[in-house]
Design a protein around this motif. Structure first.
Motif, mmCIF file in Angstrom:
data_model
loop_
_atom_site.group_PDB
_atom_site.id
_atom_site.type_symbol
_atom_site.label_atom_id
_atom_site.label_comp_id
_atom_site.label_asym_id
_atom_site.label_seq_id
_atom_site.Cartn_x
_atom_site.Cartn_y
_atom_site.Cartn_z
ATOM 1 N N GLY A 1 0.782 -1.219 0.000
ATOM 2 C CA GLY A 1 0.000 0.000 0.000
ATOM 3 C C GLY A 1 0.812 1.267 0.000
ATOM 4 O O GLY A 1 0.313 2.325 0.398
ATOM 5 N N ILE A 2 2.106 1.201 -0.430
ATOM 6 C CA ILE A 2 2.918 2.420 -0.494
ATOM 7 C C ILE A 2 2.247 3.409 -1.435
ATOM 8 O O ILE A 2 1.881 3.075 -2.550
ATOM 9 C CB ILE A 2 4.347 2.084 -0.969
ATOM 10 N N GLY A 3 2.109 4.647 -0.983
ATOM 11 C CA GLY A 3 1.396 5.656 -1.761
ATOM 12 C C GLY A 3 -0.030 5.863 -1.300
ATOM 13 O O GLY A 3 -0.752 6.690 -1.866
ATOM 14 N N THR A 4 -0.462 5.125 -0.271
ATOM 15 C CA THR A 4 -1.802 5.288 0.287
ATOM 16 C C THR A 4 -1.951 6.683 0.899
ATOM 17 O O THR A 4 -1.021 7.216 1.494
ATOM 18 C CB THR A 4 -2.053 4.205 1.350
ATOM 19 N N THR A 5 -3.134 7.268 0.759
ATOM 20 C CA THR A 5 -3.395 8.601 1.312
ATOM 21 C C THR A 5 -4.404 8.500 2.449
ATOM 22 O O THR A 5 -5.185 7.547 2.526
ATOM 23 C CB THR A 5 -3.927 9.552 0.231
ATOM 24 N N ASP B 1 -6.883 25.014 4.393
ATOM 25 C CA ASP B 1 -5.469 25.090 4.029
ATOM 26 C C ASP B 1 -4.670 24.198 4.969
ATOM 27 O O ASP B 1 -4.207 24.624 6.020
ATOM 28 C CB ASP B 1 -4.987 26.539 4.102
ATOM 29 N N VAL B 2 -4.514 22.942 4.559
ATOM 30 C CA VAL B 2 -3.807 21.945 5.376
ATOM 31 C C VAL B 2 -2.592 21.481 4.590
ATOM 32 O O VAL B 2 -2.724 21.065 3.442
ATOM 33 C CB VAL B 2 -4.708 20.738 5.702
ATOM 34 N N PRO B 3 -1.383 21.535 5.161
ATOM 35 C CA PRO B 3 -0.207 21.007 4.454
ATOM 36 C C PRO B 3 -0.443 19.577 3.999
ATOM 37 O O PRO B 3 -0.945 18.746 4.764
ATOM 38 C CB PRO B 3 0.906 21.102 5.495
ATOM 39 N N ALA B 4 -0.084 19.303 2.735
ATOM 40 C CA ALA B 4 -0.434 18.007 2.134
ATOM 41 C C ALA B 4 0.204 16.839 2.858
ATOM 42 O O ALA B 4 -0.426 15.812 3.104
ATOM 43 C CB ALA B 4 -0.044 17.987 0.656
ATOM 44 N N GLY B 5 1.467 16.952 3.211
ATOM 45 C CA GLY B 5 2.172 15.804 3.791
ATOM 46 C C GLY B 5 2.391 14.741 2.735
ATOM 47 O O GLY B 5 1.683 14.666 1.735
ATOM 48 N N PRO B 6 3.373 13.868 2.933
ATOM 49 C CA PRO B 6 3.649 12.818 1.955
ATOM 50 C C PRO B 6 2.635 11.689 2.055
ATOM 51 O O PRO B 6 2.040 11.481 3.118
ATOM 52 C CB PRO B 6 5.044 12.335 2.353
ATOM 53 N N PRO B 7 2.405 10.937 0.983
ATOM 54 C CA PRO B 7 1.583 9.726 1.099
ATOM 55 C C PRO B 7 2.219 8.747 2.076
ATOM 56 O O PRO B 7 3.423 8.798 2.351
ATOM 57 C CB PRO B 7 1.574 9.160 -0.334
ATOM 58 N N LEU B 8 1.430 7.840 2.602
ATOM 59 C CA LEU B 8 1.914 6.876 3.577
ATOM 60 C C LEU B 8 2.847 5.859 2.915
ATOM 61 O O LEU B 8 2.647 5.480 1.763
ATOM 62 C CB LEU B 8 0.740 6.146 4.226
#
Length: 806
Positions: A549-553, A589-596
Motif C-alpha cells: 500500500g505504499i502511496g496510500t493517502t 489550508d492543510v499542508p499536504a504531507g507525503p503519502p503513507l
C-alpha cells in the motif's frame, strides 16, 4: 553411447547388449570445456559419479590417444555429431557416438548439451517387416519411433530435413534430436497414438536446418500395427505446405483474428460474441452452452465425461431470424444424453465434425427429443467444439450448416477451434474476475462501517460508490470514531491499487486508525504511526508497492464540540471542503504531507475554529477524477453542489454525487459529510483546583451542586465517587495546576480531571492490607468508559457514565 555390461564378459556394443532397457546418457559442458551437469544414465554408462565429474575438464574423460572433440567444432557451429573414444571409470576404452547441441539461455549463458543413445530391447534397426509397415502406410518425410518413442528408422527425406544421418540419431527421442517446443508437443501426440491407436495431426514440424519460420508444415502421426492389431510403433510423416496452403491458412488466421471476442468481462456477452463471430462467417447456426452448474474456481475435470451433461444455453445466433434451430431460449437448460456427439466431444476434449447421416448423429436425433432441430432445420453438417482452458471444461459450442451446401472441412474445424479457444479463455478470465470482484466487494463491505456510531458532536451522512466492474474494487474507506471529551474523529483514506489486496490493506489501516484513536493521538502522530505500519506491511510482501500500500493517502480530522475547534492532518490526501453557515465554500489550508509508506518525512497539523452549523466534506479522489474535466472544473462543480441549501445532509450527499458523477465512476468514491454542533456553556462547567488534599471535598460538592442544576441528582452518588478518586489521584501523583471539568452530553455525563504531569496512571490490584491502590479499579467498575489522553503539557483522566434510566 553404449550400454554397460549386463553379464560377466559382456561388453558395450555387443549384440546381447540389446537385451537391456534403452536409455540416453546426457551431460552439459560449458563453453570453456568444463562439465557442469552429469545425468544418472551418464553415470550408468561411464561409471563416474556426478561429484567426480562436475567441475572437471571434459577432456579428462577422453581415452588415451583420442582426439579432443572440441577441436573439431567449427566457430559458430550450433550442433556436432561423431564418434569419440571415452574412458570408463574402470579404465576401459569405449567408442561412443555423440550428438551435441549448443544452447544459449535467456540470461545469455551458452553451454553444450551432449547426448548418446544406449541400445536396448526394441525392434532391430533393420527389421524388414517394420520397414514394410512404415513405407507402406506413411508418405513424405518419414520416421519410425518404437514403443519407447525412440527413433528406429528414418528415410532419406527425413535425413535431409534434419541434416543428420539415420545412424547418428538412431535410438534418440525426438526432443533429443531437435530440442524445440514443437518436438515436445509432437512426442506428446505420439504417446497419444501409442495409447489410443488414433492418428494425430499437427500443423507444425521440427524446423529444418537453415529453414525460416515462413515454412508451413503438416505432420501426421499414424499407428503401426502388427498382424495381431497391436500398436508396435508410430510413423511420423511430414510435408511442406509452403505456398498455396500457407496462404489459405493465413487467410483463416486473418478471419479468426478479425473476430471481436472477449471485449468485456461479461460471460454472456463473450459467449454471444463467439456466436456472432461464427455466423454467417463460418456457420449458418451456432449456439454456446456452458456447464450448469459451472466448474468452481479453476478446478480440473474430475474424470471422463460420461453423461448426461446439463448445460445452460448462453448464446445463439442464426442466419434465420429468431434462431429457430436453438429449440430452447437463451438462459434455459439443456441435457445432453450419454453417448451423444456433444458428450463424446466433451469427453474427448477436442472438436469434431459430423455429417448428419453419420451414425452417432443419426442415433442422437432419434433418441433425444432435444436434437430434433437437426432434422427439422435441414442441417446437414455439424461441428462440436468444447470450450476448454487447460484442464477446465467450461461448456460446448455447436455449429451447423443448412443454407450452405458444402459440409464442414478440416480447415473449418480448425477455425472453429481457434474461435472457441479464444472465447473460452475470455470466459474463464471473466469468471475469475467476477469471482474475485465479488469476493473483494464482500470483504470491502464487511470492513466499512455498517452504521455510524452514536455521538452528538456532528450530524453525519456518508456515501460509498464502488468503481465499475472493469476498473476493479479499490481500497477507499472512511470511518467515524467517537473520542473522549465528547470529541469525534473523521477519517477518509485511499489505498493504492485494486482487488483483494487493496481491500485487505484498507481493513488493516482502518483497524490501526481505531486503535491509535483510542489512545487519543493527535493527527500528526497518528499519521506517523500509519506511515510506519505501511512500511512494515510492504516489507512483508514480495510485491512491495502493490501489496503493502505504499502511496496510500489518508485524512484525519478531530472535532471538539466544546471548543468548536477542528484539528486536521493529511498524508497526500485532498483537503476537506468547508461550507460556512452563510453558504461560502472553501478548502481548508492543510499542508499536504507525503503519502503513507515513504518514511522519514514529517506530517503537520492545522487547527481551526468552525462556527456551529458549518459543514465539513471529506472525500476520496475518485470524486474529482472525472473524464473530460480538469481538477479545477471538478472542484467548481463540487463547490456548487455543496453551497446549495439543503434540509438534510443526505440531500447534500446526493446532490454532490449527482453533480459529479454523470457516468459510473472510474475509481471508488467515498464521501463523508458532517455538520458541526456545539456544547454550550450550560452543558460544560470547569473548576480550577488547588493542589491540596482538602480540596477533594470541595470538588465533590461542586459536582453534586452542578448535577442538581442539570436535574441529575440520581447520578450524584457515582459522580461523587469518580470525582473523589480522580481528583485525589491528580493531587497525590500529579503536578499543579489541577482542573475538574464536567460535560453533560445528552445521555452521557463526562468527568475529566487534568494536571500538568505526563505520567499516565496504571490500574493495579491492591493487596489486603494496602491503604491505597484501589482508586482506578473503582473508577473502572463505576464508569462506562475511562481512559487517559495526553496534551502538549500534562494529561487528562476522563470517565464516562451513562445517564440512561436516571
Amino acid at each position: 553411447m553404449e550400454q554397460l555390461p549386463t553379464s560377466p564378459g559382456e561388453r558395450p556394443g555387443e549384440p546381447n547388449a540389446s537385451q537391456g532397457s534403452a536409455y540416453t546418457a546426457t551431460a552439459t559442458i560449458s563453453e570453456q570445456g568444463i562439465v557442469t551437469e552429469w545425468s544418472e544414465d551418464a553415470r550408468r554408462l561411464l561409471g563416474y559419479l556426478p561429484s567426480e565429474v562436475v567441475g572437471l575438464s571434459a577432456a579428462q574423460l577422453l581415452a588415451e590417444g583420442a582426439t579432443d572433440a572440441a577441436r573439431r567444432i567449427a566457430p559458430g557451429q550450433e550442433r556436432w555429431s561423431g564418434t569419440v573414444a571415452l574412458k570408463h571409470r574402470d579404465g576401459r576404452r569405449l567408442e561412443l557416438g555423440l550428438l551435441a547441441h549448443r544452447w544459449t539461455s535467456t540470461g545469455g549463458n551458452t553451454k553444450w548439451f551432449v547426448v548418446s543413445a544406449v541400445a536396448g530391447g526394441r525392434p532391430a534397426p533393420r527389421d524388414e517387416p517394420l520397414d514394410e509397415w512404415a513405407f507402406a502406410q506413411s508418405p513424405c518425410f518419414m520416421a519410425v519411433f518404437d514403443e519407447d518413442l525412440r527413433l528406429v528408422r528414418a528415410n532419406a527425406g527425413m535425413e535431409r530435413t534434419l541434416s543428420l544421418s539415420e545412424a547418428e540419431v538412431r535410438g534418440l527421442r525426438l526432443p533429443e534430436i531437435a530440442p524445440d517446443p514443437v518436438s515436445d508437443e509432437t512426442e506428446r501426440r505420439m504417446r497419444v497414438v501409442l495409447e489410443t491407436g488414433e492418428p494425430q495431426h499437427l500443423d507444425a514440424f521440427v524446423r529444418p536446418t537453415g529453414a525460416g519460420t515462413e515454412h508451413g508444415w503438416s505432420t501426421s502421426l499414424a499407428p503401426l500395427r502388427d498382424p495381431d492389431g497391436r500398436v508396435r510403433a508410430v510413423c511420423l510423416a511430414a510435408h511442406d505446405r509452403t505456398g498455396i496452403e500457407v496462404e489459405r491458412q493465413q487467410l483463416l488466421v486473418s478471419n479468426v483474428t478479425g473476430a471481436r471476442i472477449g471485449t468485456t468481462m461479461d460471460i454472456a456477452r463473450t459467449a454471444q460474441e463467439l456466436a456472432d463471430a461464427a455466423v454467417p462467417r463460418l456457420a449458418d447456426f451456432a449456439c454456446i452452452d456452458l456447464m450448469d452448474p459451472p466448474p468452481r474456481g479453476d478446478e480440473t475435470s474430475s474424470g471422463p465425461v460420461v453423461g448426461p451433461v446439463t448445460v445452460r444455453r448462453t448464446a445463439a445466433r442464426s442466419v434465420l431470424e429468431g434462431s429457430p434451430e436453438s429449440g430452447v431460449a437463451v438462459g434455459e437448460t439443456v441435457v445432453y444424453p450419454p453417448l451423444s456427439p456433444p458428450v463424446e466431444c466433451l469427453a474427448a476434449g477436442r472438436g469434431a465434425a459430423y455429417g448428419t447421416a453419420d451414425p452417432p448423429v443419426a442415433r442422437w436425433v432419434i433418441d433425444d427429443p432435444g436434437a430434433t432441430w437437426v432434422s427439422e432445420s435441414g442441417t446437414h453438417s455439424l461441428m462440436m467444439v468444447p470450450l476448454r482452458t487447460g484442464d477446465v471444461t467450461l461448456g460446448l459450442a455447436v455449429y451447423g450448416r443448412h443454407q450452405r451446401r458444402e459440409p464442414f472441412h478440416p480447415e473449418d474445424l480448425w477455425q472453429a477451434e481457434e474461435l472457441t479457444t479464444r472465447a473460452a479463455v475470455s470466459i474463464q478470465n471473466a469468471r475469475r474476475f467476477t469471482r474475485e470482484h465479488t469476493t473483494t466487494m464482500t470483504l470491502q463491505r464487511s470492513l466499512l462501517p455498517q452504521s455510524l456510531p452514536p455521538q452528538t458532536a456532528l450530524e453525519i451522512a456518508s456515501r460509498y460508490l464502488p468503481a465499475g466492474t472493469e476498473a476493479g474494487v479499490g481500497g477507499d474507506w472512511f470511518d467515524v470514531i467517537p473520542l473522549s471529551g465528547a470529541r469525534v474523529a473523521l477519517v477518509v483514506g485511499d489505498v493504492v491499487g485494486h482487488g483483494i489486496r487493496a481491500a485487505a490493506t484498507m481493513g488493516r489501516l482502518r483497524t490501526a486508525v481505531r486503535t491509535l484513536a483510542d489512545v487519543d493521538l493527535p493527527p500528526d502522530e497518528l499519521l506517523t504511526h500509519l506511515d510506519d505500519l505501511i512500511i512494515h506491511l510492504a516489507a512483508d510482501e514480495a510485491d512491495r508497492e502493490a501489496a503493502g500500500g505504499i502511496g496510500t493517502t489518508c485524512l484525519y480530522v478531530v472535532y471538539d464540540p466544546v471548543t468548536r475547534r477542528c484539528t486536521v492532518g493529511r498524508a497526500g490526501h485532498p483537503p476537506p471542503a468547508v461550507v460556512s453557515p452563510e453558504g461560502s465554500v472553501y478548502l481548508l489550508d492543510v499542508p499536504a504531507g507525503p503519502p503513507l509508506g515513504l518514511g522519514g518525512l514529517p506530517f503537520e497539523t492545522v487547527e481551526v475554529e468552525l462556527p456551529e452549523g458549518s459543514i465539513l466534506a471529506l472525500y476520496t479522489d475518485g470524486l474529482l477524477q472525472i473524464r473530460d474535466h480538469d481538477i479545477d472544473d471538478a472542484l467548481d462543480g463540487m463547490f456548487a453542489a455543496l453551497s446549495r441549501p439543503a434540509t438534510t445532509l443526505d440531500t447534500v450527499c446526493d446532490r454532490v454525487l449527482t453533480a459529479m458523477l454523470t457516468h459510473p465512476p472510474e475509481d471508488d468514491v467515498a464521501l463523508l459529510v458532517a455538520r458541526t454542533q456545539a456544547l454550550h456553556a450550560d452543558r460544560v462547567v470547569v473548576w480550577d483546583l488547588s493542589s491540596d488534599p482538602s480540596v477533594v471535598a470541595d470538588a465533590r460538592r461542586y459536582a453534586t451542586e452542578q448535577l442538581t442544576v442539570w436535574g441529575l441528582e440520581e447520578a450524584s452518588f457515582v459522580t461523587e465517587l469518580l470525582v473523589s478518586e480522580l481528583v485525589t489521584n491528580a493531587i497525590r501523583y500529579g503536578q499543579p495546576p489541577v482542573q475538574l471539568r464536567l460535560i453533560h452530553e445528552d445521555s452521557t455525563l463526562i468527568c475529566e480531571v487534568s494536571d500538568a504531569s505526563s505520567t499516565a496512571p496504571h490500574m493495579r490490584r491492591a493487596r489486603i492490607f494496602d491503604e491505597g491502590g484501589r482508586g482506578l479499579l473503582l473508577v473502572a467498575q463505576l464508569a462506562q468508559r475511562w481512559g487517559t489522553r495526553h496534551a502538549s503539557v500534562g494529561k487528562t483522566i476522563w470517565a464516562e457514565q451513562s445517564l440512561v434510566g436516571f
